[in-house]
Motif scaffolding. Sequence first.
Motif, short mmCIF file in Angstrom:
data_model
loop_
_atom_site.label_atom_id
_atom_site.label_comp_id
_atom_site.label_asym_id
_atom_site.label_seq_id
_atom_site.Cartn_x
_atom_site.Cartn_y
_atom_site.Cartn_z
N SER A 141 -7.44 3.55 -0.99
CA SER A 141 -7.38 3.03 -2.51
C SER A 141 -8.58 2.24 -2.90
O SER A 141 -8.86 2.56 -4.09
CB SER A 141 -5.96 1.94 -2.40
OG SER A 141 -6.08 1.21 -3.54
N ASP A 142 -9.25 1.64 -2.30
CA ASP A 142 -10.63 1.04 -2.33
C ASP A 142 -11.56 2.10 -2.90
O ASP A 142 -12.35 1.78 -3.87
CB ASP A 142 -11.14 0.35 -1.28
CG ASP A 142 -10.28 -0.99 -0.74
OD1 ASP A 142 -9.46 -1.60 -1.80
OD2 ASP A 142 -10.31 -1.57 0.17
N SER A 197 -1.21 5.58 -7.67
CA SER A 197 -2.52 4.88 -8.51
C SER A 197 -3.31 6.20 -8.48
O SER A 197 -3.97 6.31 -9.46
CB SER A 197 -3.02 3.72 -8.03
OG SER A 197 -3.62 3.92 -6.43
N ILE A 198 -3.52 6.81 -7.34
CA ILE A 198 -4.72 8.00 -7.10
C ILE A 198 -4.10 9.33 -8.37
O ILE A 198 -4.69 9.81 -8.94
CB ILE A 198 -4.74 8.37 -5.86
CG1 ILE A 198 -5.49 7.13 -5.01
CG2 ILE A 198 -5.56 9.57 -5.92
CD1 ILE A 198 -5.47 7.61 -3.56
N ALA A 242 -4.05 10.38 1.62
CA ALA A 242 -3.34 9.46 1.31
C ALA A 242 -1.87 9.91 1.41
O ALA A 242 -0.63 9.19 1.91
CB ALA A 242 -3.31 8.70 -0.09
N THR A 296 -0.38 3.39 -3.41
CA THR A 296 -1.65 4.03 -3.13
C THR A 296 -1.74 5.40 -3.66
O THR A 296 -2.50 5.87 -4.70
CB THR A 296 -2.21 4.02 -1.70
OG1 THR A 296 -2.28 2.53 -1.38
CG2 THR A 296 -3.49 4.74 -1.56
N SER A 297 -0.73 6.37 -3.42
CA SER A 297 -0.61 7.48 -3.83
C SER A 297 -0.19 7.58 -5.31
O SER A 297 -1.02 8.41 -6.10
CB SER A 297 0.52 8.57 -3.16
OG SER A 297 0.18 8.60 -1.61
N ASN A 345 -5.15 1.44 2.53
CA ASN A 345 -6.03 0.62 1.92
C ASN A 345 -7.48 1.00 1.71
O ASN A 345 -8.04 0.68 0.46
CB ASN A 345 -6.05 -0.98 2.65
CG ASN A 345 -4.62 -1.74 2.23
OD1 ASN A 345 -4.26 -1.66 1.26
ND2 ASN A 345 -4.58 -2.42 3.26
N ALA A 398 0.96 -1.19 0.01
CA ALA A 398 0.04 0.15 0.11
C ALA A 398 0.80 1.43 -0.09
O ALA A 398 0.42 2.18 -0.56
CB ALA A 398 -0.88 0.05 1.08
#
Length: 555
Positions: A346-347, A225-226, A285, A222-223, A343, A218
Amino acid sequence: MSRPRTESETKLISKIVKECAQRGDVVSERLVAFMVEAVLLDPTHGFDVASPLTEQDVQKLQQLCLAKLMEKCSPSLDTIKMQVYFDENYTSPRALLEEVHRVLESRLTLLSREITDSRVKTGDEMDVLYCKIITYILLRSDMGSTTDTNVQEVAAVLQTVFDKNELGPFVLLPKKDKEEKLHELTMIVTRIRLVNKANTKGKEEFSIQELMPALKEALPATSNSIKKELSLTQELAWKYTAVLEKLTDPDIKPQECDVPIDLLRPALYNVRQHEVFLKLLLTDASQCTRHAEKLHKELSSQLKLLRETSLPETAIPTSEVFPLFKDASKLWSDLQSEAKLLNIFSDIAINLQPFLASQDKIFSEACPDSFLEAAEVKTDEQRLAELLSGMHAIDPAEWKTQEWFMPETTAGFNELPLEYNGFCGYALVNRHGLLLPGNPHIGVLKHKEKFYAFSSREAALKFASSPDDFVAQVAEKAKCCAELIQLLKLPQQFSWVTPPSEASGLNQEQQCVKPVTKCEISTQTDLHPVERNISKSHEWNEWELRRQAIKLVRV
């Protein structure tokens, strides 16, 4: 719009939910309630929200709501669904953590009750109870899944601090003492496992991610992907803005476009709302990632210190080692929380993607691109840079009836709570609902304790000439396009919609950063504002009162 829901509306909402389910579309009551209010609010439907609904009104309202909820390939409906989903699932990181802990507690409550209520007598029952304690410790510490390897490791560690022979006295303890004992055993086993993990890496520095696979996945992903999703959304927003800007420009002859404005406009609202939500998630995030990296370094240092302190050939007093164990366990728990938060963010970001599906079906890449051949796609940053390069700023000295704030004279200028989520209200009214980002450096207008930014100097001057009229027209635009109510953050005009920023638990006064103006001033409170109310015989000194009392006694 802050009126209580009537009984007929409540029944209508339940009826619409059932009707949608029968048609094969599952919708939430909150989405239906949103749609009912939106239909009532739209002046084109002819409802009088100040009067009770008649039976004919209810039937008409039901049909209109069903028609809107059953629309296919509708960016407007997707935006409303996105807003409802985000409001239901997003809140402040602290509240999210509280919910995570509550869910964990609810999962462990049954297991904890089975342990504390157990009245074992036979050896087999003792073994079952001991296995339950091992499972509880493993789930509570969250150091790996309930695989055979982890279970064996926990059992081995637990055996050193809590032997099976101690189950007899444990069973006889009161329930509260048993719960405290479980918590104590969890903390001790977790600390020992952390030290063991550290020692297995040798004396070289080791990675905490190997102890927590969830964090390993994560933390970096996460960051990124965003950010990637945000970049794609912004590119779409800039393209739609350029097309609509060209189509709604009064100085340019109208041109034919394969896609009508009535579809491009809600598509722009859709991607702009997605952009707003992704920016919120990215901010949280990024903050979560920075905190996790800080905790990672602190935990690594703490475990290294523990490893050096608790060498096999040295005898260390418990009073010195136990605080280190406690600190390491606390850091581990905090690091787990940050991983769970990442997480969750991300979800949420992944679950927002289906609400953009309508555009993929309506717009092909060739459609906007073909119309953009003679137009220039500008990013929001480019629009800001163009205005900053020229002399487009407002001169506050020219205005005596309006108050303007400029970046060079206002402290906390970048933190001003701009109305309409920073978009230009003038462009929205005069360019057929076009959303253009405002540029605060032109000048921020303060009107009735609210702050407005504009996309151009001309827009600022015209809006400031009659701000109340433009505010009313923006509200009318929002009534016809319900998704604008939350996108533009209009809670006062339409209080039944709760924007995401208010879901964080902060009130409006805490969120608003008021501008700070500097001036030299002094004040002095009058000693006796009303002379006739002065009591000449009043005495405040206790010792003086005592002296007067002694004098009276002596007399």
